[in-house]
Design a protein around this motif. Structure first.
Motif, PDB file in Angstrom:
ATOM      1  N   GLN A 147       0.823  -1.204   0.000  1.00  0.00           N
ATOM      2  CA  GLN A 147       0.000   0.000   0.000  1.00  0.00           C
ATOM      3  C   GLN A 147       0.859   1.257   0.000  1.00  0.00           C
ATOM      4  N   TYR A 192       0.958   3.829  -3.377  1.00  0.00           N
ATOM      5  CA  TYR A 192       0.341   5.151  -3.319  1.00  0.00           C
ATOM      6  C   TYR A 192       1.267   6.222  -2.754  1.00  0.00           C
ATOM      7  N   LEU A 214     -11.622   2.723  -2.724  1.00  0.00           N
ATOM      8  CA  LEU A 214     -10.475   1.831  -2.815  1.00  0.00           C
ATOM      9  C   LEU A 214     -10.289   1.021  -1.545  1.00  0.00           C
ATOM     10  N   ARG A 264      -2.573   8.748 -10.410  1.00  0.00           N
ATOM     11  CA  ARG A 264      -1.870   7.637  -9.767  1.00  0.00           C
ATOM     12  C   ARG A 264      -2.864   6.564  -9.331  1.00  0.00           C
ATOM     13  N   ARG A 265      -3.999   6.966  -8.802  1.00  0.00           N
ATOM     14  CA  ARG A 265      -5.006   5.983  -8.412  1.00  0.00           C
ATOM     15  C   ARG A 265      -5.451   5.166  -9.613  1.00  0.00           C
ATOM     16  N   PRO A 267     -12.080   8.386  -3.931  1.00  0.00           N
ATOM     17  CA  PRO A 267     -10.998   7.550  -3.383  1.00  0.00           C
ATOM     18  C   PRO A 267     -11.474   6.653  -2.244  1.00  0.00           C
ATOM     19  N   VAL A 298      -4.410   7.173  -0.058  1.00  0.00           N
ATOM     20  CA  VAL A 298      -4.957   7.187  -1.418  1.00  0.00           C
ATOM     21  C   VAL A 298      -5.606   8.527  -1.736  1.00  0.00           C
ATOM     22  N   THR A 299      -6.133   9.206  -0.734  1.00  0.00           N
ATOM     23  CA  THR A 299      -6.739  10.518  -0.975  1.00  0.00           C
ATOM     24  C   THR A 299      -5.680  11.548  -1.349  1.00  0.00           C
ATOM     25  N   ALA A 332      -2.837  10.828  -2.790  1.00  0.00           N
ATOM     26  CA  ALA A 332      -2.256  10.469  -4.082  1.00  0.00           C
ATOM     27  C   ALA A 332      -3.047  11.156  -5.199  1.00  0.00           C
ATOM     28  N   PHE A 389      -4.788   4.066   5.188  1.00  0.00           N
ATOM     29  CA  PHE A 389      -4.846   3.809   3.754  1.00  0.00           C
ATOM     30  C   PHE A 389      -5.713   4.855   3.063  1.00  0.00           C
ATOM     31  N   GLY A 405      -5.860  -1.930  -4.067  1.00  0.00           N
ATOM     32  CA  GLY A 405      -7.137  -1.235  -4.149  1.00  0.00           C
ATOM     33  C   GLY A 405      -8.344  -2.087  -4.454  1.00  0.00           C
ATOM     34  N   ALA A 459     -12.371   5.785  -8.792  1.00  0.00           N
ATOM     35  CA  ALA A 459     -11.546   6.218  -7.661  1.00  0.00           C
ATOM     36  C   ALA A 459     -10.901   7.577  -7.900  1.00  0.00           C
TER      37      ALA A 459
END
Length: 434
Positions: A53, A57, A302, A81-82, A299, A74-75, A77, A70, A140, A295
């Motif tokens: 992970q 990300y 994910l 990228r997602r 996000p 991811v938020t 990123a 996580f 994800g 996503a």
């Protein structure tokens, strides 16, 4: 016999166990070793999950167990990228499972091995299957990660019991305990792992099952602390039961039962017709690319649903967003199963229940205000999980251990679970929803 029925081990038709396994020093030693092995397996899988992970990300790169969640990672990123990570997830999932099904031995589930020890789990295929689940969830995938540690725990228990000369009944008992211990290790839920073993796998609450299940799960959770710490899965505010919440739980419990039953039927249809052959890598790539596109804007979709559930418990998601995420999560979970991906439904079901509760609780608050949305989410998560996974006792224990919620809060939670299960049973008995 249904998974949430209780019966003596001697009468369990689904497991094929005809007599309670005789307790012995050998069995006790094997149980201790099973707890240790399952704990190490769960710990290693959890560490692998976190590392992938962070790398995928680009957050908490200097830590295996970082301080950022996580969802935060991811938020932060970029949207691009997602998307690219999910496209990579599609390639890994599609090619990985295609290779397993093409060249590996047929997969044998934990339940199949518990039901009949003449169907052992193939080591190479099982390990590859478990690791691939962890990799895809880390990248994800919306499916749960709980099946992988259960498979590793059961595999180790099966190998160990076969080499120590345990009887057939003892071996099945130990395999079930190994699976529950794997769950306990990866989520730090020693009691939840034990209750899962007895309620879902062994379908018994005999003293032998209780002693072995609690011992193996407690040992596994303790061993996992060495690598991942004694973490609480969800940090929630202090919620207290109120008259409004109790009445809401009584009224809405059956609604969660109907929704949970519909969810499991929907996903069962998707799981019963997974893509195979050349379609598997193609479907997987298309499916996860679609998830990646979604996503870019959401996000919260994910991962296995932990992020969405935490937002709901914190009352940090609005009714409209909760409804949108709920619909999308149901669709992408079913789509991933149809595309041939593997994984659990425990955390996805928990998140679905929490999001549904935000919607129902938010509407309820217009008529009877005063209850935080997060309180509704906790109750709804347990009720939805109980029905969709057919494990009411385990659901209550898991949510309590996941969140370490106030003891008095169990009152509305249990009432909602009871209503949920009864509504689901009525639906089943009348043949509805088929």
């Amino acid at each position: 016999m249904k998974p949430n029925d209780t019966a003596p081990l001697a009468a369990s038709a689904s497991t094929g166990i005809t007599s309670a396994p005789r307790f012995s020093i050998k069995l006790g030693v094997v149980a201790i070793l099973t707890g240790i092995g399952s704990g190490l397996g769960g710990m290693l899988l959890a560490l692998l999950l976190h590392k992938i992970q962070h790398m995928a990300y680009g957050y908490s790169l200097d830590f295996t167990i970082g301080t950022e969640s996580f969802l935060v990672g991811v938020t932060h990123a970029s949207a691009q990228r997602r998307l690219f990570v999910l496209m990579g997830c599609g390639l890994v999932a599609g090619l990985g499972w295609w290779l397993i099904y093409r060249f590996g031995k047929p997969i044998v589930s934990v339940k199949q091995t518990v039901d009949s020890d003449t169907r052992p789990m193939p080591p190479g295929t099982t390990i590859a299957h478990a690791v691939l689940q962890i990799i895809t969830v880390a990248l994800g995938s919306p499916l749960g990660r709980e099946v992988a540690p259960r498979e590793i725990g059961a595999l180790f228990a099966s190998w160990l019991s076969a080499r120590t000369g345990l009887t057939s009944e003892q071996r099945r008992m130990i395999v079930a305990c190994g699976a529950g211990a794997g769950l306990a290790a990866v989520y730090n839920v020693p009691l939840g792992g034990a209750v899962f073993t007895m309620e879902v796998l062994l379908i018994t609450f005999s003293w032998q099952a209780a002693c072995l299940a609690m011992a193996t799960s407690a040992i596994a959770a303790g061993v996992a602390w060495l690598g991942i710490g004694a973490e609480v899965q969800y940090v929630v505010p202090t919620f207290l039961p109120t008259a409004s919440l109790v009445v809401w739980a009584l009224i809405c419990g059956p609604l969660f039962g109907l929704a949970g039953h519909a969810f499991i039927q929907f996903t069962n249809v998707a799981r019963s017709r997974p893509a195979r052959g050349w379609r598997l890598p193609v479907y997987a790539f298309v499916n996860f690319t679609i998830i990646g596109v979604l996503a870019m804007y959401f996000p919260q979709l994910l991962g296995n649903g932990k992020g969405a559930a935490q937002l709901a418990f914190d009352s940090h998601v609005a009714i409209g967003l909760a409804a949108t995420l709920l619909v999308l999560k149901v669709l992408i979970v079913a789509g991933s199963l149809r595309a041939g991906a593997s994984g659990g439904l425990l955390t996805p079901a928990l998140a679905n229940g929490a999001l549904m509760a935000i919607v129902l609780g938010g509407l309820w608050s217009y008529a009877w205000p005063g209850v935080p949305l997060g309180a509704f989410a906790l109750v709804g998560a347990a009720a939805f999980l109980a029905t969709s996974q057919r494990m009411p006792l385990t659901a209550v224990v898991l949510v309590a251990e996941f969140t370490q919620v106030n003891h008095n809060f169990l009152v509305p939670m249990i009432l909602a679970v009871a209503g949920s299960v009864m509504a689901s049973r009525v639906w089943e008995s009348r043949g509805l929803g088929k």
